[in-house]
Design a protein around this motif. Structure first.
Motif: not given
Length: 476
Positions: A334-336, A365-367, A369-373, A409-412
């Motif tokens: 997902k992060l890739v 995993d948004i946080d 993802l932002m660390k990776l970016c 976030r984590n939409f249901q």
């Protein structure tokens, strides 16, 4: 040199020494515990070697405690271990080993302490401290391990060609110790690794990946990866990563070396997290750049779609390397796949809908993802780096604002597929999925709020357009 005072800090050393004396066994604490004691590094594993039966010694030690102490015996290996709170204590008889060229399984025989030390991988792991009363605390260091610690050198106790040929995994261990301790590998030892790199093929993928993960978890993993690369071991383990290395040029247009960029990203992420799977995402984020590299006369080198192709490569690489094929793999994947998305959101004109879609796709995993970016920003131009980091500050602020307002976030879905079927008397079918998708799209586009009332109102309109009537409508 005597380590009596150091041993006296733990009761187990005196206990084992007294029992060994009673049994007439030469007994020593060896290997990693001795090394870490000298380096003042924390350690929770203690290995004892005795000239005789390690299993018999372990049994006597376990029986010496008033309370029950768990004892595990491995007769095939001649070893036994006991657990004392959070300490792992292993016992083994001194032995000598010999190997066939095409096998990792040694021929094991009883041996002397000297022979036991000779079979060990590196001088820094071949030191022993006696626990017997007549020479309690004495260091036995026949191969100069103490001197190598002072010089910060990784070196084999005997001929490195023989050491690595006997067990090729020791080549990986040499690099792992160099990376963990920030030591250099002695030149002849390193040349032997280069010479025998191909021998890694006879080692199981499980043993290799265990060492590689330890390299990844060091404070500055790029050092270990550079050693893996130069030694040719990385080509044996991870050829896709090796393909990242190099720079192509056409006229005055070049691209950066994606191998060394990846290592910088890995170091950047290692500085902010101990999450090994986030570190793996850093390693894999550009893995498909060689496969997607194209040259365009107007814009130069491009790597269009490398994030999607890279995500598709993740399961294949994980499976081959015996990494876990579960949620951890999906997390890396997902992060890739998403690692370029936040970069597109730095414009002031970015819509809330784009932010909502990113939150929907990234979920919790948004946080990360932002660390990776942020880690992906590598440049020798510090002003450029700071400008990009400032842009990401703005993106993260937008994310916070939209998340607080829309909660996606984590939409249901506010209305489930089962509710749709019950309302309209439907069976599982494409039309149920289409209705759910249209509600989701309306929420992500900001056409309705993320709540049940507005979702139901839209559902009734959409259903009417499709000629559906509500079941038991007359009773409502």
């Amino acid at each position: 040199m005597n380590f009596k005072e150091s041993l006296d800090q733990l009761e187990i050393f005196g206990r084992v020494g007294r029992i060994a004396d009673k049994m007439g066994l030469e007994t020593y604490v060896v290997g990693g515990y001795v090394r870490d004691l000298i380096l003042k590094r924390p350690s929770k594993d203690i290995d004892f070697v005795c000239v005789g039966s390690g299993i018999a010694l372990a049994q006597e030690v376990a029986d010496s405690f008033v309370e029950h102490v768990p004892l595990s015996v491995f007769k095939n290996f001649g070893t036994a271990n006991i657990r004392l709170e959070d300490w792992e204590v292993e016992f083994v008889g001194a032995r000598k080993e010999s190997y066939r060229h095409d096998s990792r399984k040694p021929i094991v025989e009883d041996g002397t302490l000297q022979e036991d030390q000779e079979r060990r991988d590196f001088t820094i792991n071949a030191m022993a401290i006696s626990v017997n009363s007549h020479n309690y605390g004495d260091l036995i260091d026949p191969f100069g391990g103490m001197a190598d610690i002072k010089r910060k050198i990784i070196r084999t106790p005997t001929d490195p060609i023989i050491t690595f040929s006997d067990d090729p995994l020791r080549m990986m261990r040499a690099i792992r110790f160099a990376a963990q301790l920030r030591f250099d590998i002695e030149p002849d030892t390193f040349l032997a690794i280069v010479h025998d790199a191909h021998r890694l093929q006879i080692v199981s993928a499980e043993r290799i990946i265990d060492e590689m993960n330890k390299i990844i978890m060091t404070d500055k993993p790029s050092y270990g990866f550079k050693l893996l690369f130069v030694s040719k071991l990385l080509q044996e383990i991870f050829p896709e990563m090796v393909e990242l290395q190099g720079v192509d040029s056409v006229g005055d247009k070049s691209h950066k070396d994606n191998f060394y960029h990846t290592l910088q990203v890995l170091d950047n992420i290692a500085a902010v997290t101990d999450n090994i799977w986030l570190r793996w995402a850093a390693i894999m984020h550009d893995i498909a750049k060689p496969a997607t590299k194209r040259f365009n006369q107007k814009v130069g080198w491009t790597f269009h779609g490398h994030e999607d192709k890279g995500a598709k490569m993740v399961p294949t690489i994980f499976r081959r390397m015996k990494l876990p094929m579960d949620e951890r793999m999906k997390y890396v994947q997902k992060l890739v796949r998403l690692h370029l998305r936040p970069i597109a959101l730095v414009s002031d004109k970015v819509t809330d809908a784009a932010i909502r879609r990113l939150l929907f796709d990234a979920g919790n995993d948004i946080d990360d993802l932002m660390k990776l970016c942020r880690a992906d920003i590598t440049s020798k131009n510090n002003n450029k780096v700071q400008r990009f980091l400032s842009n990401f500050d703005k993106v993260e602020q937008k994310i916070l604002e939209v998340e607080e307002k829309d909660n996606v976030r984590n939409f249901q879905p506010p209305v489930s597929g089962k509710e749709i079927m019950d309302l309209f008397g439907l069976k599982p079918s494409k039309i149920v999925g289409d209705l759910k998708e249209e509600i989701k799209e309306a929420i992500l586009e900001g056409q309705i709020q993320n709540n049940k009332d507005e979702a139901l109102n839209l559902l009734y309109k959409l259903a009417a357009q499709k000629g559906l009537s509500r079941k038991n409508h007359e009773n409502e």
